[in-house]
Design an enzyme around this catalytic site. Sequence first.
Site, PDB file in Angstrom:
ATOM      1  N   LYS A  31       9.603  29.370  17.308  1.00 54.60           N
ATOM      2  CA  LYS A  31      10.673  30.275  16.885  1.00 54.60           C
ATOM      3  C   LYS A  31      11.932  29.913  17.651  1.00 54.60           C
ATOM      4  O   LYS A  31      11.916  29.820  18.877  1.00 54.60           O
ATOM      5  CB  LYS A  31      10.291  31.735  17.178  1.00 54.60           C
ATOM      6  CG  LYS A  31      11.298  32.747  16.648  1.00 54.60           C
ATOM      7  CD  LYS A  31      10.870  34.175  16.942  1.00 54.60           C
ATOM      8  CE  LYS A  31      11.187  34.613  18.332  1.00 54.60           C
ATOM      9  NZ  LYS A  31      12.620  34.659  18.676  1.00 54.60           N
ATOM     10  N   ASP A  57      14.993  32.676  13.937  1.00 51.98           N
ATOM     11  CA  ASP A  57      15.163  34.089  14.282  1.00 51.98           C
ATOM     12  C   ASP A  57      16.654  34.399  14.401  1.00 51.98           C
ATOM     13  O   ASP A  57      17.174  34.601  15.490  1.00 51.98           O
ATOM     14  CB  ASP A  57      14.428  34.378  15.599  1.00 51.98           C
ATOM     15  CG  ASP A  57      14.521  35.834  16.014  1.00 51.98           C
ATOM     16  OD1 ASP A  57      15.074  36.641  15.252  1.00 51.98           O
ATOM     17  OD2 ASP A  57      14.023  36.155  17.113  1.00 51.98           O
ATOM     18  N   PHE A  58      17.320  34.430  13.237  1.00 58.55           N
ATOM     19  CA  PHE A  58      18.758  34.715  13.233  1.00 58.55           C
ATOM     20  C   PHE A  58      19.034  36.209  13.044  1.00 58.55           C
ATOM     21  O   PHE A  58      20.184  36.614  12.954  1.00 58.55           O
ATOM     22  CB  PHE A  58      19.459  33.895  12.149  1.00 58.55           C
ATOM     23  CG  PHE A  58      19.448  32.410  12.420  1.00 58.55           C
ATOM     24  CD1 PHE A  58      19.280  31.929  13.712  1.00 58.55           C
ATOM     25  CD2 PHE A  58      19.610  31.492  11.392  1.00 58.55           C
ATOM     26  CE1 PHE A  58      19.272  30.563  13.983  1.00 58.55           C
ATOM     27  CE2 PHE A  58      19.607  30.111  11.646  1.00 58.55           C
ATOM     28  CZ  PHE A  58      19.439  29.656  12.941  1.00 58.55           C
ATOM     29  N   LYS A  59      17.982  36.983  12.935  1.00 55.88           N
ATOM     30  CA  LYS A  59      18.123  38.445  12.746  1.00 55.88           C
ATOM     31  C   LYS A  59      19.289  38.737  11.794  1.00 55.88           C
ATOM     32  O   LYS A  59      20.242  39.463  12.112  1.00 55.88           O
ATOM     33  CB  LYS A  59      18.317  39.156  14.081  1.00 55.88           C
ATOM     34  CG  LYS A  59      17.066  39.076  14.956  1.00 55.88           C
ATOM     35  CD  LYS A  59      17.044  40.041  16.085  1.00 55.88           C
ATOM     36  CE  LYS A  59      15.769  39.925  16.890  1.00 55.88           C
ATOM     37  NZ  LYS A  59      15.579  38.612  17.567  1.00 55.88           N
ATOM     38  N   VAL A 166       5.140  40.444  24.298  1.00 56.02           N
ATOM     39  CA  VAL A 166       4.006  40.221  25.193  1.00 56.02           C
ATOM     40  C   VAL A 166       4.492  39.501  26.456  1.00 56.02           C
ATOM     41  O   VAL A 166       5.357  38.638  26.393  1.00 56.02           O
ATOM     42  CB  VAL A 166       2.931  39.370  24.476  1.00 56.02           C
ATOM     43  CG1 VAL A 166       1.937  38.783  25.466  1.00 56.02           C
ATOM     44  CG2 VAL A 166       2.205  40.207  23.432  1.00 56.02           C
ATOM     45  N   GLY A 167       3.935  39.866  27.587  1.00 60.87           N
ATOM     46  CA  GLY A 167       4.259  39.155  28.822  1.00 60.87           C
ATOM     47  C   GLY A 167       5.501  39.707  29.476  1.00 60.87           C
ATOM     48  O   GLY A 167       5.474  40.820  30.018  1.00 60.87           O
ATOM     49  N   GLY A 171       4.168  43.795  27.053  1.00 66.78           N
ATOM     50  CA  GLY A 171       3.120  44.000  26.053  1.00 66.78           C
ATOM     51  C   GLY A 171       1.862  43.200  26.378  1.00 66.78           C
ATOM     52  O   GLY A 171       1.914  42.208  27.097  1.00 66.78           O
ATOM     53  N   ARG A 188       9.290  33.698  27.470  1.00 68.15           N
ATOM     54  CA  ARG A 188       9.440  33.434  28.909  1.00 68.15           C
ATOM     55  C   ARG A 188       8.139  33.171  29.647  1.00 68.15           C
ATOM     56  O   ARG A 188       8.102  32.316  30.538  1.00 68.15           O
ATOM     57  CB  ARG A 188      10.194  34.605  29.567  1.00 68.15           C
ATOM     58  CG  ARG A 188      11.678  34.574  29.269  1.00 68.15           C
ATOM     59  CD  ARG A 188      12.334  35.888  29.613  1.00 68.15           C
ATOM     60  NE  ARG A 188      12.010  36.925  28.637  1.00 68.15           N
ATOM     61  CZ  ARG A 188      12.438  38.175  28.705  1.00 68.15           C
ATOM     62  NH1 ARG A 188      13.193  38.558  29.710  1.00 68.15           N
ATOM     63  NH2 ARG A 188      12.116  39.048  27.753  1.00 68.15           N
TER      64      ARG A 188
HETATM   65  P1  XMP Z   1      10.074  36.802  25.506  1.00 72.17           P
HETATM   66  O1  XMP Z   1      10.705  35.859  26.460  1.00 72.17           O
HETATM   67  O2  XMP Z   1      10.426  38.236  25.749  1.00 72.17           O
HETATM   68  O3  XMP Z   1      10.712  36.383  24.092  1.00 72.17           O
HETATM   69  O4  XMP Z   1       8.593  36.606  25.374  1.00 72.17           O
HETATM   70  C1  XMP Z   1      10.600  37.163  22.936  1.00 72.17           C
HETATM   71  C2  XMP Z   1      11.337  36.500  21.814  1.00 72.17           C
HETATM   72  O5  XMP Z   1      11.249  37.314  20.666  1.00 72.17           O
HETATM   73  C3  XMP Z   1      12.538  37.862  20.353  1.00 72.17           C
HETATM   74  N1  XMP Z   1      12.317  39.274  20.174  1.00 72.17           N
HETATM   75  C4  XMP Z   1      12.366  39.890  19.006  1.00 72.17           C
HETATM   76  N2  XMP Z   1      12.630  39.445  17.783  1.00 72.17           N
HETATM   77  N3  XMP Z   1      12.255  41.607  16.935  1.00 72.17           N
HETATM   78  C5  XMP Z   1      12.585  40.316  16.756  1.00 72.17           C
HETATM   79  O6  XMP Z   1      12.845  39.931  15.616  1.00 72.17           O
HETATM   80  C6  XMP Z   1      11.979  42.114  18.144  1.00 72.17           C
HETATM   81  O7  XMP Z   1      11.643  43.286  18.309  1.00 72.17           O
HETATM   82  C7  XMP Z   1      12.049  41.204  19.241  1.00 72.17           C
HETATM   83  N4  XMP Z   1      11.792  41.371  20.532  1.00 72.17           N
HETATM   84  C8  XMP Z   1      11.971  40.139  21.090  1.00 72.17           C
HETATM   85  C9  XMP Z   1      13.437  37.573  21.504  1.00 72.17           C
HETATM   86  O8  XMP Z   1      14.758  37.379  21.066  1.00 72.17           O
HETATM   87  C10 XMP Z   1      12.821  36.309  22.038  1.00 72.17           C
HETATM   88  O9  XMP Z   1      13.233  35.193  21.268  1.00 72.17           O
END
Ligand code: XMP
Length: 212
Positions: A31, A57-59, A166-167, A171, A188
């Site tokens: 992603k 993941d451009f939201k 997660v992590g 979560g 991360r």
């Molecule tokens: P970490 O480092 O927290 O990264 O494990 C998480 C990744 O997921 C994205 N993220 C989200 N994307 N809805 C999304 O569409 C969410 O609720 C959400 N929470 C985290 C975050 O930008 C990173 O790339």
Amino acid sequence: MVGLILALDVMDRNRAIWLAREVSEYVDYLKVNYPLVLSAGIEIIRELSEIKPVIADFKIADIPYTSSLIARKAFENSAFAVICHGMAGSDTLKAVLDVSDEFGGEVYVVTELSSESEFLRKFSDEIAMLARDIGCHGIIAPATRAERVAQLRKIVGSMKILSPGVGAQGGSVEETIKAGADYIIVGRSIYTSDEPKAVARDIYERIKGLEV
Ligand code: XMP
């Protein structure tokens, strides 16, 4: 089928490619988000796609026309799927779906964020219903609130659920999969580790151990 998605929020092209190769046997998708694309350029999606399918993941959360342009840019650069904000509404989701159909791609819809998300949480059930009713391929649901993953699973039936949080965000792999997620998204915990491959393998094995 349950699996792992690597969130590649690093800023350096070479590091991203190295990480993707390093963990590729344990992840189903990569992603990418703005940090990497704004640093390395949109072509990074094409490069990473040669290793594993890429979710952009451009939201996406704009008016339908602009949203379709963003989605097209992702798919033209070999993205497998895009993530769109359900809060943008049915016309935007439909516009993005139309573009994804042209490319045989998929659209995943953000319901509520894994962070506080106090506004989206008021409407996330309705957003999930909308995503289901107009034929999107999956939703994003928060691993930080496993009970919400379970509730959203009841709404979306057999659609895919991808769960970030997660992590680093607290979560749990096990609770999220047991609640009904198909994929967990981890960033991360893997890419800041001294041993990303070992961490990815450990998460992969825990996920596969829960597969029914
Ligand atoms: P970490 O480092 O927290 O990264 O494990 C998480 C990744 O997921 C994205 N993220 C989200 N994307 N809805 C999304 O569409 C969410 O609720 C959400 N929470 C985290 C975050 O930008 C990173 O790339």
